[in-house]
Structure formats: C-alpha cells, structure tokens
Design a protein around this motif. Sequence first.
Motif, mmCIF file in Angstrom:
data_model
loop_
_atom_site.group_PDB
_atom_site.id
_atom_site.type_symbol
_atom_site.label_atom_id
_atom_site.label_comp_id
_atom_site.label_asym_id
_atom_site.label_seq_id
_atom_site.Cartn_x
_atom_site.Cartn_y
_atom_site.Cartn_z
ATOM 1 N N ARG A 47 0.851 -1.191 0.000
ATOM 2 C CA ARG A 47 0.000 0.000 0.000
ATOM 3 C C ARG A 47 0.886 1.240 0.000
ATOM 4 O O ARG A 47 1.721 1.397 0.895
ATOM 5 N N VAL A 48 0.710 2.089 -1.004
ATOM 6 C CA VAL A 48 1.592 3.237 -1.211
ATOM 7 C C VAL A 48 0.848 4.537 -0.939
ATOM 8 O O VAL A 48 -0.269 4.742 -1.419
ATOM 9 N N ALA A 49 1.476 5.420 -0.179
ATOM 10 C CA ALA A 49 0.964 6.778 0.014
ATOM 11 C C ALA A 49 1.877 7.729 -0.741
ATOM 12 O O ALA A 49 3.051 7.877 -0.399
ATOM 13 N N LYS A 50 1.346 8.360 -1.797
ATOM 14 C CA LYS A 50 2.109 9.328 -2.593
ATOM 15 C C LYS A 50 1.819 10.722 -2.060
ATOM 16 O O LYS A 50 0.676 11.177 -2.098
ATOM 17 N N THR A 51 2.842 11.389 -1.559
ATOM 18 C CA THR A 51 2.643 12.702 -0.960
ATOM 19 C C THR A 51 3.725 13.666 -1.443
ATOM 20 O O THR A 51 4.723 13.268 -2.044
#
Length: 384
Positions: A47-51
């Motif tokens: 699960r990737v959080a792109k910020t």
Amino acid sequence: MVLTNGQLSALQLFCSGENLLLLGDSGTGKSTLISAFVQQAEQSGKRVAKTASTGIAAQLIGGRTIHSLLRAYPGVRNEKIDYKEKAKNLDDVDVLIIDEISMLGQFFVQYLHNCLNCASHHVQLVMSGDFFQLPPVKDEYAFLSPYWKLLNLIPCILTEVIRQKDAEFIRNINLLKYGNDQCIEYLLSHSNPVRLVDQISICATKKDADLINYAAMEKLTGNPVQYIADYEGVISDADLQVETSMILKVGMRVMSVVNGIGYSNGSLGTVVSLDQSYVEVLFDNNWKVCFGKRNFTVDRRDIPGKTTDVWQIPIRPAYAITIHKSQGQTFQYVNIDGTRCWAPGQLYVAVSRARKIEGIHFLTPIKHCNIKTDPAVIRFYEQL
C-alpha cells in the motif's frame, strides 16, 4: 517506461526495502522514477501513500500533501503532540513517498520521525527532491535537523537530465544552480528576445505577478465582478492564501488555492461563468468546478492569540504566478521576471522550468544579485 541506468539502480535499492533519499537536478526524471516505485510496490501488494510538500507537487504525482496525510496542520508545533494518534494515519501505508522535500523544514523531520517510530508496522520511506530548489518557509533545511540521520536514508543521485536535451543549456543551468554568474551571458544571449504572448509568466514576488494579472484582465471584454473577503478584525495579506479583494471576468486565467477532487492548490484553469455568489472554472484537465466562498482561518493582528475566519472564493488570477507556485512544473514557453529574487534557488527553479533556452523570455535582464545559492546546501551535497 524506459529508465536510465541511474533510475534502474535506484529502483533496485527500492525493491530491496531500503529507505531512499532520491536527489537530482531539475528534469532528471525523479517523478518518472517515483511512478516506477509505485508500480513495483503495488504489483507486490504493498500500500503506497504518494505525498509531497505542496498541493501542486502532490497533484503532479497523483497524491496528496504530506501535511494532510499526517495531520500536520499549521500551529501543530505549538501543541503537545500525541504521536501515537498521529501515527494511526500510517496504518494503511507500507510505502511512504514524499516529493519536493526541499520545502520541508527541521520541525517536520522531527514530526515525521516520531510518527514513523510510533507506527504499528514498518513503513518504507522515500524522500525525493532537489535542495538547490526552493527552501522551507520560516524554517531551516530538513537535513540540518538532528533527526535527519535517524531516518536512515540511502542517497540515490540522478545525474542524467531528461527535461532538457541541449547540453549547453544544461551546463549553464548547473552553473546557475551553484551560484556561478558565468551563466548570465549565455542565458541572456540565447533566450528569446521577444516577449512570449499568451504564455505564462513567473515572477519572484506576488506583487509583480499581480501587476501582470491586472493588465491581462483589462484586455478582456465583459463585465468585471469584484469579490471582497468577509472577515472581522485586522489581518495581514501575507497570512492569506486568498485575495482580500479581487476582480474577475469571464475568460480570465485563474489558479486554485485549495485542494479538491480533480484539482489542487496551484491548478490552472479559465473562468467560464460567474456572478456575485460563484465562479465556475474549467481547469486545464477539463474538470469543471463551481466555487463559492470558503473559509480560511488566520491570525488577527489587532488581538494577539485570536483568529478570524476569512470567507472568499478560493481562486486567484493566473496570467502570472510566483516562482514558488511553479516548482515541479514544466513549460514549453515561459516569461521570467527574476529581478526581485529573494530566496536561494529561486532563479534556478524559474529557468529550469523550461525545456529549452529558446522557450524563455526574460522580462528584465538578470544580474549577479539575482543568483542566490545557500552554502549549507553545497556543503550537504559535498558530504554525500
């Protein structure tokens, strides 16, 4: 996607699970590599959080701001922070990517470290950016924080420039980056001598951008509509994302100052209809939004410690934008006014937005005093 050798080496390290510090000049393909990281991680079921540090940078990678994800709202540093509670925002994250890190300060590094330390599971961290670009506002560089080394970041430096293909242009951008004024003669003699009509201008200050926006509006036909912000007490325009008073017309170019579905802070569009209560904007991605007034909480200058809600349409004219708003973007053609550059990296960011030197027109000649590079950044790169 086709990756360079440097990008492939970084991807291999990413796949091994290491925390990475992805560095590279403007146009070296950091955003492309981030896309490769995301694709690889998601294929592995992660699960990737792109910020990113800003709304427009987050939009460019299809993500959100890191402040939004970790609930690091303005004023949080003055509170007693429950990091275990903040860390719950990482419960659904296996890989955390943060882009445009040059604008993140020391306090945020401490905040990030403590959130990661309190997370319920290990979160792989990728931080990407170019510290030669714009520095943090009212804070010191992230790498000066005592918590920086505790993030255990492995540096990956991209050197092959993809955005620009002209070797001489690239060489002079590099001179500009390091504060070497030998680039001035080349930039002025090879740039477009004629102002680029109907192309965006980027300016060092908001005041200069406002003058260009007003002149463009005056050329439009149709009835102007004035929007005056509602608020109590005394406030400072410097504290506001919006204008306390602005005049718009149908056909005007505007920019959002908030995030939303299909647009973000910094998204550009055109006014298609308006009246006293709303403004309808067609963004450049063909997403149409009808804006009414929204509230922005700011400090009152007449009563210390008190705040007030400012209600205003959350857009502003955008025939010209500031250099800060341009970071992370690419332009085929751009007019640049760098005479009032006040922060390290400003002129470097402005010039490196263009794909080619012929796509730049300098509204005013640049001088040595406009070229600013922070010695702390040079020392940081020398020690890598």
